[in-house]
Write a protein that holds these residues in place. Sequence first.
Motif, PDB file in Angstrom:
ATOM      1  N   THR A  41       7.577 -76.146  73.139  1.00  0.00           N
ATOM      2  CA  THR A  41       8.774 -75.633  72.481  1.00  0.00           C
ATOM      3  C   THR A  41       9.111 -76.674  71.396  1.00  0.00           C
ATOM      4  OG1 THR A  41      10.188 -76.532  73.719  1.00  0.00           O
ATOM      5  CG2 THR A  41       9.897 -74.551  74.520  1.00  0.00           C
ATOM      6  N   THR A  42       9.435 -76.233  70.168  1.00  0.00           N
ATOM      7  CA  THR A  42       9.647 -77.007  68.828  1.00  0.00           C
ATOM      8  C   THR A  42      10.447 -75.920  67.837  1.00  0.00           C
ATOM      9  OG1 THR A  42       9.159 -78.632  67.497  1.00  0.00           O
ATOM     10  CG2 THR A  42       7.644 -76.772  68.025  1.00  0.00           C
ATOM     11  N   ARG A  43      11.102 -76.772  66.998  1.00  0.00           N
ATOM     12  CA  ARG A  43      11.606 -75.766  65.947  1.00  0.00           C
ATOM     13  C   ARG A  43      10.642 -75.567  64.760  1.00  0.00           C
ATOM     14  NH1 ARG A  43      15.849 -79.149  63.399  1.00  0.00           N
ATOM     15  NH2 ARG A  43      16.114 -77.192  62.316  1.00  0.00           N
ATOM     16  N   TYR A  44      10.897 -74.676  63.968  1.00  0.00           N
ATOM     17  CA  TYR A  44       9.793 -73.984  63.167  1.00  0.00           C
ATOM     18  C   TYR A  44      10.621 -73.718  61.810  1.00  0.00           C
ATOM     19  CZ  TYR A  44       7.024 -73.336  67.148  1.00  0.00           C
ATOM     20  OH  TYR A  44       6.379 -73.486  68.391  1.00  0.00           O
ATOM     21  N   GLN A  45       9.760 -73.696  60.716  1.00  0.00           N
ATOM     22  CA  GLN A  45      10.335 -73.226  59.218  1.00  0.00           C
ATOM     23  C   GLN A  45       9.519 -72.236  59.112  1.00  0.00           C
ATOM     24  OE1 GLN A  45      12.245 -75.479  56.227  1.00  0.00           O
ATOM     25  NE2 GLN A  45      10.401 -75.040  55.153  1.00  0.00           N
TER      26      GLN A  45
ATOM     27  N   ALA B 184      18.528 -70.590  62.970  1.00  0.00           N
ATOM     28  CA  ALA B 184      19.477 -71.664  62.550  1.00  0.00           C
ATOM     29  C   ALA B 184      19.787 -71.548  61.160  1.00  0.00           C
ATOM     30  CB  ALA B 184      18.778 -72.981  62.753  1.00  0.00           C
TER      31      ALA B 184
ATOM     32  N   GLY C 251      14.815 -71.275  59.144  1.00  0.00           N
ATOM     33  CA  GLY C 251      14.782 -72.444  59.817  1.00  0.00           C
ATOM     34  C   GLY C 251      15.267 -72.012  61.227  1.00  0.00           C
ATOM     35  N   THR C 252      14.452 -72.257  62.377  1.00  0.00           N
ATOM     36  CA  THR C 252      14.702 -71.464  63.757  1.00  0.00           C
ATOM     37  C   THR C 252      15.263 -72.830  64.613  1.00  0.00           C
ATOM     38  OG1 THR C 252      12.693 -72.220  64.823  1.00  0.00           O
ATOM     39  CG2 THR C 252      12.672 -70.403  63.609  1.00  0.00           C
ATOM     40  N   HIS C 253      15.850 -72.180  65.893  1.00  0.00           N
ATOM     41  CA  HIS C 253      16.265 -73.135  66.839  1.00  0.00           C
ATOM     42  C   HIS C 253      14.887 -73.390  67.565  1.00  0.00           C
ATOM     43  CE1 HIS C 253      20.527 -73.340  66.177  1.00  0.00           C
ATOM     44  NE2 HIS C 253      20.656 -72.019  66.037  1.00  0.00           N
ATOM     45  N   THR C 254      15.023 -74.205  68.621  1.00  0.00           N
ATOM     46  CA  THR C 254      13.789 -74.163  69.456  1.00  0.00           C
ATOM     47  C   THR C 254      13.126 -73.095  69.960  1.00  0.00           C
ATOM     48  OG1 THR C 254      14.760 -76.460  69.995  1.00  0.00           O
ATOM     49  CG2 THR C 254      12.921 -75.773  71.214  1.00  0.00           C
TER      50      THR C 254
ATOM     51  N   ARG D 127       5.898 -76.740  61.973  1.00  0.00           N
ATOM     52  CA  ARG D 127       6.744 -76.956  63.061  1.00  0.00           C
ATOM     53  C   ARG D 127       7.698 -78.194  62.295  1.00  0.00           C
ATOM     54  NH1 ARG D 127       1.270 -75.731  64.020  1.00  0.00           N
ATOM     55  NH2 ARG D 127       1.181 -74.966  66.045  1.00  0.00           N
TER      56      ARG D 127
END
Length: 442
Positions: free
Chosen positions: A355-359, A386, A408-411, A438
């Motif tokens: 799991t991580t955040r993404y753009q 996000a 931009g996403t949350h995790t 990521r």
Amino acid sequence: MTEFRRLRVALLGAGAVGSQVADLLRRHGDELADRAGAALDLVGIAVRNPDAPREADLPRELFTTDSEQLIVGADIVIELMGGIEPARRDILLALSSGADVVTANKALLATHGPEIFDAADQVGASVYYEAAAAGAIPIIRPLRDSLAGDRVQRIMGIVNGTTNYILDRMDTEGSEFADVLADAQRLGYAEADPTADVEGYDAAQKAAILASLAFHTAVPLEAVHREGISRIDTQTMDAARHAGYVIKLLAVCERLIDAESDSPTGEAISVRVYPALIPREHPLASVHGANNAVFVQAEAAGNLMFYGAGAGGVQTASAVLGDVVSAARRHIAGGVGVGESTRANLPVVPIGRVTTRYQITLEVSDEPGVLATVAGILSEGRVSIATVEQTLVTDDESRPAVARIVIGTHTAREQDLSDTVDRLAASGVVGRVVSVLRVEGT
Ligand code: NAP
């Protein structure tokens, strides 16, 4: 004057690093003897062509093509040939003959590390490899010794100078990947065949070595997820800059809890190499040019950063000689070897479970309802938004207007994210998925 015991040192390879090691060993012999507690006698140098010109002024009589004869009888063998064979065979021979080994060979350790460390264990010898992970930067010894009483949670490393040089120039000058790569080749920062650097193979080898050491787990190279930087274009760079990020090729080694793991505690690790966005205020963002840096997060020590030259003949020779001094001290003191601990033996999770955040950057037709459709697909895919930013790309009356959406996403879980991006691409409202990156270090 102190009478030192004399140790026989055999050197395999006299290229960019080996010739500097031989030169420093000869020129700084007295100082090294004081530090090591033994005189280090360079008894020979094995190469392919003894008559080839060398970067340092070394006596011709030291050179030989017979590495076996040199190894048998040596107390310390320094392997700086690179590649798998004959380096593997020669290191195993050195260990079985009672020598301690120093090597900078990341390709060999990432693929045959367990075999070599087992062979060393069996005879109570040691293998030192400070130069194998980030050139001159001391990172192996800090992970193995200084942090032995702590628990490493995460390592984020810029461990490939070529890709950092390319990405840094793309970021600061707005240049195209192909142009900077050509320049890097001309200046000697990149090989004629740049695949190993640009596609992340070199960084993946170093990630396997760092993760094995940090998490007391033998991490096979095949378990390292790897992506390179050749898809990064100026548009992606611009979008990153605009959002306050910089793109770096990162080696990420992380301890995590994985619900699907079969380890009793659910603990597992992830080891991955990919281009990622990091905030401009993160310490790794200030690593410019061909430099390397390794950012370590440990439970008690907190955040530590190791920075410097990740390559270069004389720089790398510094790390090799540090190992030679350690090897000499241990050789004299005797007792058990340094040993590689793999007692934790944690599972390495596949990238889909990370799991991580993404753009996510998309081009869409600029029509009412498009954003709502995109948001709906993300929500169905368990990817939580996000931030969203929409800008008009074309406003030409004769063509349908195109907008760019940067999300931009949350995790999110990698598998959910990649399934969702596939659904977005097929949705009919998305003209083009410009990039998915990521976000690390937030
Ligand atoms: P290099 O310049 O290519 O030199 C290799 C040397 O090994 C040459 O002297 C060559 O002999 C000798 N050699 C190769 N195959 C041999 C064989 N089959 N038998 C005998 N000798 C052989 O390599 P390098 O850049 O010094 O790198 C050495 C190691 O350090 C590699 O494992 C590399 O990954 C690692 N390393 C390098 C750097 C760096 O900045 N260069 C940084 C970190 C780690 P000839 O000269 O006769 O051809």
